[in-house]
Design a protein around this motif. Structure first.
Motif, PDB file in Angstrom:
ATOM      1  N   ILE A  62       0.856  -1.188   0.000  1.00  0.00           N
ATOM      2  CA  ILE A  62       0.000   0.000   0.000  1.00  0.00           C
ATOM      3  C   ILE A  62       0.889   1.233   0.000  1.00  0.00           C
ATOM      4  O   ILE A  62       1.904   1.276   0.700  1.00  0.00           O
ATOM      5  N   TYR A  63       0.526   2.234  -0.805  1.00  0.00           N
ATOM      6  CA  TYR A  63       1.233   3.522  -0.788  1.00  0.00           C
ATOM      7  C   TYR A  63       0.257   4.618  -0.408  1.00  0.00           C
ATOM      8  O   TYR A  63      -0.840   4.705  -0.959  1.00  0.00           O
ATOM      9  N   HIS A  64       0.663   5.462   0.553  1.00  0.00           N
ATOM     10  CA  HIS A  64      -0.200   6.568   0.967  1.00  0.00           C
ATOM     11  C   HIS A  64       0.631   7.622   1.678  1.00  0.00           C
ATOM     12  O   HIS A  64       1.449   7.296   2.553  1.00  0.00           O
ATOM     13  N   ASP A  65       0.428   8.872   1.313  1.00  0.00           N
ATOM     14  CA  ASP A  65       1.031  10.000   2.005  1.00  0.00           C
ATOM     15  C   ASP A  65       2.553   9.873   2.117  1.00  0.00           C
ATOM     16  O   ASP A  65       3.142  10.134   3.155  1.00  0.00           O
ATOM     17  N   GLY A  66       3.186   9.460   1.023  1.00  0.00           N
ATOM     18  CA  GLY A  66       4.642   9.368   0.990  1.00  0.00           C
ATOM     19  C   GLY A  66       5.205   8.153   1.696  1.00  0.00           C
ATOM     20  O   GLY A  66       6.421   8.065   1.916  1.00  0.00           O
ATOM     21  N   GLY A 102      -5.040 -12.921   2.464  1.00  0.00           N
ATOM     22  CA  GLY A 102      -6.328 -12.322   2.114  1.00  0.00           C
ATOM     23  C   GLY A 102      -6.291 -10.869   1.716  1.00  0.00           C
ATOM     24  O   GLY A 102      -7.313 -10.303   1.328  1.00  0.00           O
ATOM     25  N   GLY A 103      -5.115 -10.228   1.820  1.00  0.00           N
ATOM     26  CA  GLY A 103      -4.990  -8.835   1.420  1.00  0.00           C
ATOM     27  C   GLY A 103      -5.369  -7.863   2.522  1.00  0.00           C
ATOM     28  O   GLY A 103      -6.088  -8.208   3.469  1.00  0.00           O
ATOM     29  N   VAL A 104      -4.864  -6.657   2.413  1.00  0.00           N
ATOM     30  CA  VAL A 104      -5.194  -5.570   3.336  1.00  0.00           C
ATOM     31  C   VAL A 104      -5.662  -4.365   2.535  1.00  0.00           C
ATOM     32  O   VAL A 104      -5.217  -4.147   1.411  1.00  0.00           O
ATOM     33  N   ILE A 105      -6.573  -3.583   3.119  1.00  0.00           N
ATOM     34  CA  ILE A 105      -7.158  -2.436   2.429  1.00  0.00           C
ATOM     35  C   ILE A 105      -7.022  -1.197   3.303  1.00  0.00           C
ATOM     36  O   ILE A 105      -7.345  -1.229   4.492  1.00  0.00           O
TER      37      ILE A 105
END
Length: 218
Positions: A62-66, A102-105
């Motif tokens: 996951i990529y978020h806020d740098g 199962g993945g993460v969101i």
């Protein structure tokens, strides 16, 4: 056009993601023992961070806020780094989210998914702390649509709808896949990820494809 060099680690199941960081387009890949970013222009390794994967590393980053967040099962846990001009800075690394497959969101500054350690989990993305954990539904995969998560239990094929909320695991409805395949071995599991598009929920169990109408009636 180009082929990257400088990373000898092997990639297993995670999909690469495309990000734009500080005006530069790059591809981020989680490997068995590390994760790294590659320039979309020439494949140059822009950064790399260690990650002690075991047996099989599966979830997509996951990529978020740098920042880049990764997770894995087999007791490994999760790690978040902040990208900078030089080596990534480790923000946290813990066992709150030990996500096998199962993945993460990421939703509303929180990460949701199943953790082998604590069950279904809501984790604060900024701090890495667990907001809530719940074991009322067994291990499985997660999907998201319209403010809700679709949680699929791997052993039974039970699907539970919960509200995307930091308040806890609150069931809004459920059903169990039926019929189920005769091809799956007794110890086999349902490892498909739920797909929700156009008001339809799509699932699979070996040779069987399911489509459910989940659009709210007007």
């Amino acid at each position: 056009v180009w082929q990257s060099e400088g990373v000898e680690d092997n990639a297993q199941y995670p999909s690469p993601i495309v990000i734009e960081h500080q005006g530069e387009r790059q591809y981020v890949q989680l490997f068995m023992k590390s994760f790294a970013g590659f320039s979309a222009t020439d494949g140059k390794v822009l950064w790399q961070s260690e990650f002690p994967g075991k047996v099989a590393v599966i979830p997509t980053p996951i990529y978020h806020d740098g920042c880049v967040y990764v997770a894995a099962g087999y007791g490994v846990g999760c790690k978040k780094v902040k990208l900078g001009a030089k080596d990534p800075e480790v923000v946290y690394q813990n066992s709150v989210m030990v996500n096998h497959h199962g993945g993460v969101i990421l939703w509303d500054e929180h990460v949701y998914g199943h953790s082998d350690k604590g069950g279904w989990t809501c984790q604060n993305f900024a701090t890495g702390e667990a907001v809530w954990q719940d074991k009322s539904l067994g291990k499985g995969a997660i999907g998201y649509a319209d403010g809700h998560f679709y949680c699929l239990e791997e052993k039974t094929g039970k699907v539970v709808l919960i509200e995307a909320s930091t308040k806890g695991f609150e069931e809004k409805g459920s059903f169990t896949l039926s019929p189920q395949t005769e091809l799956r071995k007794p110890k086999g599991r349902i490892w498909v990820h739920p797909v929700i598009v156009g008001g339809k929920l799509y699932l699979r169990d070996q040779d069987l494809i399911y489509c459910y109408n989940v659009k709210a009636s007007s």
